[in-house]
Every structure is written in structure tokens, then in C-alpha cells.
Write an enzyme that holds these catalytic residues in place. Sequence first.
Site, mmCIF file in Angstrom:
data_model
loop_
_atom_site.group_PDB
_atom_site.id
_atom_site.type_symbol
_atom_site.label_atom_id
_atom_site.label_comp_id
_atom_site.label_asym_id
_atom_site.label_seq_id
_atom_site.Cartn_x
_atom_site.Cartn_y
_atom_site.Cartn_z
ATOM 1 N N SER A 50 0.758 -1.396 0.048
ATOM 2 C CA SER A 50 -0.025 0.106 -0.056
ATOM 3 C C SER A 50 0.783 1.303 -0.123
ATOM 4 O O SER A 50 1.729 1.479 -1.008
ATOM 5 C CB SER A 50 -0.957 0.018 1.001
ATOM 6 O OG SER A 50 -2.005 1.051 1.288
ATOM 7 N N ASP A 195 -5.815 -3.638 -2.063
ATOM 8 C CA ASP A 195 -4.674 -3.425 -1.303
ATOM 9 C C ASP A 195 -4.090 -4.758 -0.651
ATOM 10 O O ASP A 195 -4.746 -5.524 -0.318
ATOM 11 C CB ASP A 195 -5.248 -2.646 0.079
ATOM 12 C CG ASP A 195 -4.053 -2.180 0.773
ATOM 13 O OD1 ASP A 195 -2.939 -2.741 0.943
ATOM 14 O OD2 ASP A 195 -4.216 -0.899 1.396
#
Length: 349
Positions: A50, A195
Amino acid sequence: MKRILSIDGGGIRGIIPGMFLVALEGKIKQATNNSEAHLTDYFDFFAGTSTGGILLSILLCPDDNEPSKQKYTAKDALDIYLDHGTEIFSASTWRRFLSKFGLLSELYDETILENLLNNYFGNKKLSQLLKPCIITAYNIELRKNHLFRQQKAISHGDLRDFYIRDVCRATSAAPTYFSVAEIFSLADIRYPLVDGGVFAHNPSLSALLEVIKSYNTYKINDIWILSLGTGLSKMSYNYEDFKKKRAISIGPALVDIMSSSSAESTDYYLKQLFRSVNKSGNYIRIEPSNLSSIHPSMDSASPSNIQKLVSLGDKLISEHEELMNQIVAEIIQDNKNKSDRSVWNFLKN
């Protein structure tokens, strides 16, 4: 010794490891008396999830005119949050209203982030990153972890190569915050990804296994990891509140719980692994122990909270000054003793 730099997810809290990287790079420049030194020159392998994936992609991005050189500094990586954090995590009152009542599946408009990523990377590809790395994501249709591997992008060509901007978009597609990233490899193969924090908020363990797997007989005691966290949220959630709220409205809380628990588990496993071979010092985990001075939500990007994050990052640096000096001395000495730092050098044989 193979040295790994790993950076956690955490949204706007990426400011914290970003500041640590800037300080570390500054100390390297000072210790080597070389204003052109980069911290990436002193690590063999990189891993990011991320916000961590975005930071390391900026660090490893090649220069436009000299592809073997680094385009951005650690400060440039940090600036994506200092200069654009509020913009990335901005939502109109109407959008927040619709999201609150479950009429939108995500809170933020991903086009703002996508435009920023395009400005940083243009059409540069995963295969062009300067060092071996992995960046995490999760395939929601195949229900499997997806690791963007720089080495596979090189060895498998377009089938496993992607635009860096798309890699960063995928690894940061946090559920309820941004929409699922539908991206395509350069061979036009479709990947619906979210993610990587859903399985590897702290990607250190994934990086360790990747390096060990690449060397059939590589030993864990020959690996050293610097793992940078964004701080674990200890925000408690009330049972009655959870019962009363709509599923979509508790989404951010579930993401917070999931990512924190994932990072804590990874940290525990790695500490036990290195302790088992009497190499506890080969795994260094640095992150704030207390987030009470800030609003811990990954999207809390108001100017005032960004300033608080900067203050927390500065505090973290001060607390680890002696450790940073030790790290710099060790990696500089280690770098002098290596003629070829490529983790994938064995592939050339």
C-alpha cells in the site's frame, strides 16, 4: 549478508516511515561524504504494501535520461504525502453522505491518486525499477495473493510486467477507501486487485520468503531486515455500535482491525524466526509505539493531522538516533565488502 528494506501500509501514516527514510538517507550522505548517495544503494531487496509500495516505487524509479540512476530522493517520496495527502484523501460532503448510507462502495475518488501516480511514473514499467522488489496486492476473483515481482517482470516479459502507476494503484486499493483496481499487464491480461494489506500489511515475511526461495540453500541467518511500520492503531470499537451500524459504515473499522492484526502477527513470527537461529538483531522493527497524539485513521489527512504526523515522525527519529547511526555504519561497511549486490545475480549464470 542480504539486506531487505520493508515498508508497511497505512495510508497517510506513510509520512512516518517516509520521514525515517529521509533521515536515514541524510545520515548516509553525511557518513560517506557523498551528496549523491541514496539509501537504496545499501539494500539488496525491497518490499512494500500500500503506502509502503508507493514509497519504495518512488525510491526505485529510474531517471528519465539515465535509466541506471535514481530519479527521486527519499524526500521526493515523502513529499507525495506532505504535498498531496489532503488532496488524495478528500471527499465532498455529498460523497461522504452517500457513503455513510451505503450508496457508494468507496469513499474517495481514485482519479486524484491515479493522476498523481501518473505524474510520478508516466509509462515506466515494473521491470525498470532499479532494484529487486515485491509489492503486494490481492486478486479478488481468483482469491489469491498477488505479488508484483520486479524479477518476474524482467524474466517473463510483458506477461508479468505492468506500468508502475498501475502497481501502485493496485497495492493501495484499500477496501471502502478506494475502488477495486482493475489493471492490465503489458500483455493485456486483466487483474482485479485490492490493497495487499488484506494479507501482508507488514510485507517483511513475504520478502524474507521471496529471497530464501530464490536461493535454494539460502539461510535465514544470512538475511537482515529493516522493517518500517506506520504505527499500530489501538482504537477500540464498541460492540453495541458495531451491531447498530450498516455493514458499509463499519468497513473502515474492519480494515483497521485486519491490518493491525496482520502486522502484529508478522512481527511476532519474524521475531521468533530470527530468535530461533540466535540472530535476533537481524530483524529490526521501527514504528511508533503510541499513536495517541494523532488521529490514527489511514485517511486522516487534514493539514493539522499531517503536522501531527510530522511531529510524531520527528519524535521517532529522535528516539532511534543511536540505532540509526549503528545501521548506517553497518550497511556502509557491508556495502564496501560487496562487488555485486544483485539478489538475482544467480539468474545470469
